[in-house]
Design an enzyme around this catalytic site. Sequence first.
Site, PDB file in Angstrom:
ATOM      1  N   ASN A  86       1.866   6.654   6.820  1.00  0.00           N
ATOM      2  CA  ASN A  86       3.125   5.918   6.805  1.00  0.00           C
ATOM      3  C   ASN A  86       3.433   5.498   5.364  1.00  0.00           C
ATOM      4  O   ASN A  86       2.562   4.947   4.683  1.00  0.00           O
ATOM      5  CB  ASN A  86       3.032   4.672   7.699  1.00  0.00           C
ATOM      6  CG  ASN A  86       2.944   5.040   9.170  1.00  0.00           C
ATOM      7  OD1 ASN A  86       3.531   6.015   9.619  1.00  0.00           O
ATOM      8  ND2 ASN A  86       2.191   4.250   9.939  1.00  0.00           N
ATOM      9  N   HIS A  99      -3.386   4.891   3.090  1.00  0.00           N
ATOM     10  CA  HIS A  99      -4.397   5.188   4.117  1.00  0.00           C
ATOM     11  C   HIS A  99      -3.919   6.317   5.005  1.00  0.00           C
ATOM     12  O   HIS A  99      -2.721   6.481   5.228  1.00  0.00           O
ATOM     13  CB  HIS A  99      -4.714   3.939   4.953  1.00  0.00           C
ATOM     14  CG  HIS A  99      -3.508   3.225   5.472  1.00  0.00           C
ATOM     15  ND1 HIS A  99      -2.732   2.402   4.674  1.00  0.00           N
ATOM     16  CD2 HIS A  99      -2.925   3.223   6.689  1.00  0.00           C
ATOM     17  CE1 HIS A  99      -1.728   1.920   5.388  1.00  0.00           C
ATOM     18  NE2 HIS A  99      -1.821   2.414   6.624  1.00  0.00           N
TER      19      HIS A  99
HETATM   20  P1  5GP Z   1       0.167   0.991   8.564  1.00  0.00           P
HETATM   21  O1  5GP Z   1       1.006   0.246   9.573  1.00  0.00           O
HETATM   22  O2  5GP Z   1       0.242   0.352   7.197  1.00  0.00           O
HETATM   23  O3  5GP Z   1       0.406   2.479   8.508  1.00  0.00           O
HETATM   24  O4  5GP Z   1      -1.328   0.858   9.071  1.00  0.00           O
HETATM   25  C1  5GP Z   1      -2.120  -0.257   8.824  1.00  0.00           C
HETATM   26  C2  5GP Z   1      -3.163  -0.293   9.891  1.00  0.00           C
HETATM   27  O5  5GP Z   1      -4.166  -1.195   9.495  1.00  0.00           O
HETATM   28  C3  5GP Z   1      -2.638  -0.787  11.253  1.00  0.00           C
HETATM   29  O6  5GP Z   1      -2.835   0.220  12.229  1.00  0.00           O
HETATM   30  C4  5GP Z   1      -3.476  -2.029  11.527  1.00  0.00           C
HETATM   31  O7  5GP Z   1      -3.838  -2.174  12.873  1.00  0.00           O
HETATM   32  C5  5GP Z   1      -4.679  -1.829  10.624  1.00  0.00           C
HETATM   33  N1  5GP Z   1      -5.309  -3.066  10.183  1.00  0.00           N
HETATM   34  C6  5GP Z   1      -4.668  -4.162   9.660  1.00  0.00           C
HETATM   35  N2  5GP Z   1      -5.562  -5.115   9.346  1.00  0.00           N
HETATM   36  C7  5GP Z   1      -6.790  -4.614   9.686  1.00  0.00           C
HETATM   37  C8  5GP Z   1      -8.114  -5.147   9.584  1.00  0.00           C
HETATM   38  O8  5GP Z   1      -8.362  -6.266   9.145  1.00  0.00           O
HETATM   39  N3  5GP Z   1      -9.122  -4.343  10.008  1.00  0.00           N
HETATM   40  C9  5GP Z   1      -8.902  -3.077  10.510  1.00  0.00           C
HETATM   41  N4  5GP Z   1      -9.976  -2.377  10.907  1.00  0.00           N
HETATM   42  N5  5GP Z   1      -7.663  -2.557  10.612  1.00  0.00           N
HETATM   43  C10 5GP Z   1      -6.625  -3.310  10.196  1.00  0.00           C
END
Ligand code: 5GP
Length: 113
Positions: A86, A99
């Site tokens: 994303n 990521h």
């Molecule tokens: P994005 O929405 O930026 O593409 O993905 C970020 C991801 O990070 C989300 O799916 C969210 O659930 C995950 N995430 C956010 N904070 C944490 C955390 O403290 N630990 C883990 N393992 N995942 C996290």
Amino acid sequence: MTDETVFSQILSGNIQCDEVYSDEKCLAFRDIQPQAPIHILVIPRKFIESLKTAQDADKDLLGHLLIVAAKVANQEGLESWRTIVNTGSEAGQTVFHLHVHVIGGRPLAWPPG
Ligand code: 5GP
């Protein structure tokens, strides 16, 4: 921009994670809010805010993240999976440290929302 995200805290060990793979360039761990039975995040140790800010010099690292994504998917026994990066808040990016999501273990609809 500096890395003040939750992922920098995970990389420094200040926040725990359920690690599935680690090497000198990246770390892979289970997403805290899984969207499928298998939901793993592969993150570079180097801070890159998003794909938007990635540089030509990052191409080996970006390739490495995809190879590791496949490695962890195979490690988890997945036959099919989806990798997602994303980029930007309108596309669903909430953590501004690049990521790769690895999602699988259930049928995945297309197109995504
Ligand atoms: P994005 O929405 O930026 O593409 O993905 C970020 C991801 O990070 C989300 O799916 C969210 O659930 C995950 N995430 C956010 N904070 C944490 C955390 O403290 N630990 C883990 N393992 N995942 C996290």
